[in-house]
Design an enzyme around this catalytic site. Structure first.
Site, PDB file in Angstrom:
ATOM      1  N   TYR A 178       6.393  29.035  12.086  1.00 17.38           N
ATOM      2  CA  TYR A 178       7.808  28.818  12.416  1.00 17.38           C
ATOM      3  C   TYR A 178       8.209  29.887  13.434  1.00 17.38           C
ATOM      4  O   TYR A 178       7.642  30.979  13.438  1.00 17.38           O
ATOM      5  CB  TYR A 178       8.665  28.938  11.149  1.00 17.38           C
ATOM      6  CG  TYR A 178      10.091  28.479  11.343  1.00 17.38           C
ATOM      7  CD1 TYR A 178      10.408  27.123  11.349  1.00 17.38           C
ATOM      8  CD2 TYR A 178      11.118  29.402  11.543  1.00 17.38           C
ATOM      9  CE1 TYR A 178      11.719  26.702  11.550  1.00 17.38           C
ATOM     10  CE2 TYR A 178      12.434  28.979  11.744  1.00 17.38           C
ATOM     11  CZ  TYR A 178      12.720  27.627  11.746  1.00 17.38           C
ATOM     12  OH  TYR A 178      14.014  27.203  11.959  1.00 17.38           O
ATOM     13  N   PHE A 235      16.769  25.652  18.571  1.00 16.10           N
ATOM     14  CA  PHE A 235      15.441  25.907  19.127  1.00 16.10           C
ATOM     15  C   PHE A 235      14.497  26.136  17.962  1.00 16.10           C
ATOM     16  O   PHE A 235      14.781  26.979  17.100  1.00 16.10           O
ATOM     17  CB  PHE A 235      15.434  27.169  20.012  1.00 16.10           C
ATOM     18  CG  PHE A 235      14.025  27.605  20.386  1.00 16.10           C
ATOM     19  CD1 PHE A 235      13.483  27.256  21.605  1.00 16.10           C
ATOM     20  CD2 PHE A 235      13.242  28.347  19.494  1.00 16.10           C
ATOM     21  CE1 PHE A 235      12.176  27.625  21.934  1.00 16.10           C
ATOM     22  CE2 PHE A 235      11.937  28.726  19.823  1.00 16.10           C
ATOM     23  CZ  PHE A 235      11.409  28.362  21.037  1.00 16.10           C
ATOM     24  N   GLU A 236      13.403  25.405  17.930  1.00 20.39           N
ATOM     25  CA  GLU A 236      12.348  25.695  16.961  1.00 20.39           C
ATOM     26  C   GLU A 236      11.040  25.239  17.556  1.00 20.39           C
ATOM     27  O   GLU A 236      10.979  24.162  18.150  1.00 20.39           O
ATOM     28  CB  GLU A 236      12.521  24.866  15.669  1.00 20.39           C
ATOM     29  CG  GLU A 236      13.649  25.248  14.764  1.00 20.39           C
ATOM     30  CD  GLU A 236      13.761  24.321  13.530  1.00 20.39           C
ATOM     31  OE1 GLU A 236      13.487  23.119  13.632  1.00 20.39           O
ATOM     32  OE2 GLU A 236      14.123  24.845  12.473  1.00 20.39           O
ATOM     33  N   ILE A 237      10.016  26.061  17.410  1.00 22.98           N
ATOM     34  CA  ILE A 237       8.650  25.573  17.564  1.00 22.98           C
ATOM     35  C   ILE A 237       8.028  25.807  16.198  1.00 22.98           C
ATOM     36  O   ILE A 237       8.116  26.918  15.665  1.00 22.98           O
ATOM     37  CB  ILE A 237       7.875  26.323  18.667  1.00 22.98           C
ATOM     38  CG1 ILE A 237       8.563  26.127  20.030  1.00 22.98           C
ATOM     39  CG2 ILE A 237       6.421  25.848  18.729  1.00 22.98           C
ATOM     40  CD1 ILE A 237       7.947  26.946  21.167  1.00 22.98           C
ATOM     41  N   HIS A 272      16.343  25.626   6.889  1.00 25.40           N
ATOM     42  CA  HIS A 272      14.996  25.925   7.414  1.00 25.40           C
ATOM     43  C   HIS A 272      14.679  27.415   7.302  1.00 25.40           C
ATOM     44  O   HIS A 272      13.559  27.796   6.957  1.00 25.40           O
ATOM     45  CB  HIS A 272      14.897  25.547   8.901  1.00 25.40           C
ATOM     46  CG  HIS A 272      14.815  24.075   9.145  1.00 25.40           C
ATOM     47  ND1 HIS A 272      14.640  23.544  10.399  1.00 25.40           N
ATOM     48  CD2 HIS A 272      14.876  23.014   8.308  1.00 25.40           C
ATOM     49  CE1 HIS A 272      14.595  22.219  10.324  1.00 25.40           C
ATOM     50  NE2 HIS A 272      14.751  21.871   9.071  1.00 25.40           N
TER      51      HIS A 272
END
Ligand code: GDP
Ligand code: MN
Length: 348
Positions: A178, A235-237, A272
């Site tokens: 994450y 924004f998340e990768i 999250h």
């Protein structure tokens, strides 16, 4: 290469250039965007930035999800902009509606109260479905099942520096699950009982809590109370298999039954973040200091001047939010015992 104009999105759309990365060298990854047809020009802007700064060099796919059918204009414009394949999915009704265990009258009363208190999106039903969908369902959409990694992109975001390496490969090579670029404190009015629900979950499923986790990011009293810090999830990768794991599904199901997506206004960002901070090892969460990013109203601009020059950045370092009192990023640095980046003291 280039794609057939009559069937947009079925092959990489590299504008006549050879694909930047050979098919086999690419990670099993996709961009993912939840959007309405009316978001078309705002998402077009975001896509153009992501392509210019990163994806034209990699040609990753892009999955678009919507609770309604995407119209032809949306598909035409977005598939022309994306250099990888594009896929368009409709969200099944049962993932975008009130579950039967929710008391709809009670939920309606809360929306009225929140409207009077002028809490942002407090009176919105669709915003609540959106937060619940991003918390518990997007990674299980049939179109997402083909992939292991995702990068979430929202309308109207900006990328300010070139990204010259494969961020998905970086995540895999460095055992990251994450990641984030911005962190901050959540509005407490939107999550008054979230932490109680989390404590219920951890009591029921202690086996899902990771040793060496990031509890210190979330709590200043060893877990008794939540300090409201979260990673900003626009924004998340991240790793989709982690979100699809029993641990995460048990966590989401447990929170969902607590009712706070509808009786309060729980955001997918704290949901999250708490999951990542408690169920991953702290080394599995990555801060992309090198990804310069904007989503209204906050900017992450790398503080190192040489980095900004080398990567053709166009953000103003004075706008960087990280070392501001309202950011939680310094907690991440302290908890992980990493030195603050070059130039950070200038922005405090
Ligand atoms: P904010 O960033 O919290 O102000 O919320 P946004 O309006 O940016 O919404 C978050 C994401 O969900 C964005 O990608 C939106 O395009 C998407 N979104 C929000 N509401 C809806 C909706 O009702 N339907 C669909 N399909 N997407 C939505
Ligand atoms: Mn947004």
């Amino acid at each position: 290469t280039g794609g057939d104009a009559k069937t947009p999105g079925t092959t990489p759309n590299t504008g006549g250039l050879p694909p930047a990365v050979k098919e086999g060298d690419r990670m099993n990854a996709t961009f993912v965007t939840l959007a309405r047809n009316s978001d078309i020009w705002e998402i077009a802007k975001s896509i153009r930035q992501v392509e210019d700064r990163f994806n034209r060099k990699f040609n990753y796919d892009w999955v678009f999800l919507n609770d309604d059918d995407f119209n032809d204009e949306f598909k035409k414009v977005t598939s022309a902009l994306v250099s990888g394949k594009t896929k368009y999915g409709k969200i099944p009704k049962e993932h975008w509606s009130f579950p039967d265990f929710i008391d709809q009258e009670k939920a309606a009363k809360v929306r009225e109260e929140m409207k009077e208190k002028k809490i942002i999106y407090g009176d919105s039903i669709s915003y609540r479905h959106m937060c619940r969908y991003e918390s518990g369902f997007f990674f299980r959409h049939p179109l997402m099942l083909d992939y292991e990694w995702y990068w979430r992109v929202e309308p109207s975001v900006e990328l300010y520096c070139d990204i010259n390496y494969d961020t998905f490969k970086f995540m895999a090579d460095n055992k990251k699950k994450y990641s984030f670029t911005l962190s901050l404190y959540e509005y407490v009015e939107t999550i008054p009982t979230l932490w109680d629900a989390v404590k219920n979950f951890t009591a029921t499923f202690p086996q899902h809590i990771s040793p060496g986790n990031s509890m210190k990011f979330l709590s200043d009293d060893d877990g008794k109370s939540y300090n409201h810090c979260h990673f900003w999830s626009n924004f998340e990768i991240g790793n989709l298999n982690w979100l699809r794991s029993d641990a995460y599904i048990d966590y989401f199901t447990s929170l969902d039954h607590a009712g706070g997506f509808f009786y309060e206004r729980w955001g997918d960002a704290p949901v999250h973040s708490i999951a990542a901070a408690l169920m991953l090892k702290k080394e599995e969460i990555h801060f992309f200091n090198d990804i310069a990013y904007y989503h209204v109203p906050f900017t992450h601009c790398p503080t190192g001047e040489q980095y900004r020059l080398d990567h053709k950045c166009h953000c103003n370092p004075k706008d960087n939010f990280d070392w501001n009192g309202y950011s939680c990023t310094s907690r991440y640095y302290e908890l992980n015992n990493i030195p603050k980046p070059e130039g950070y003291e200038k922005e405090q």
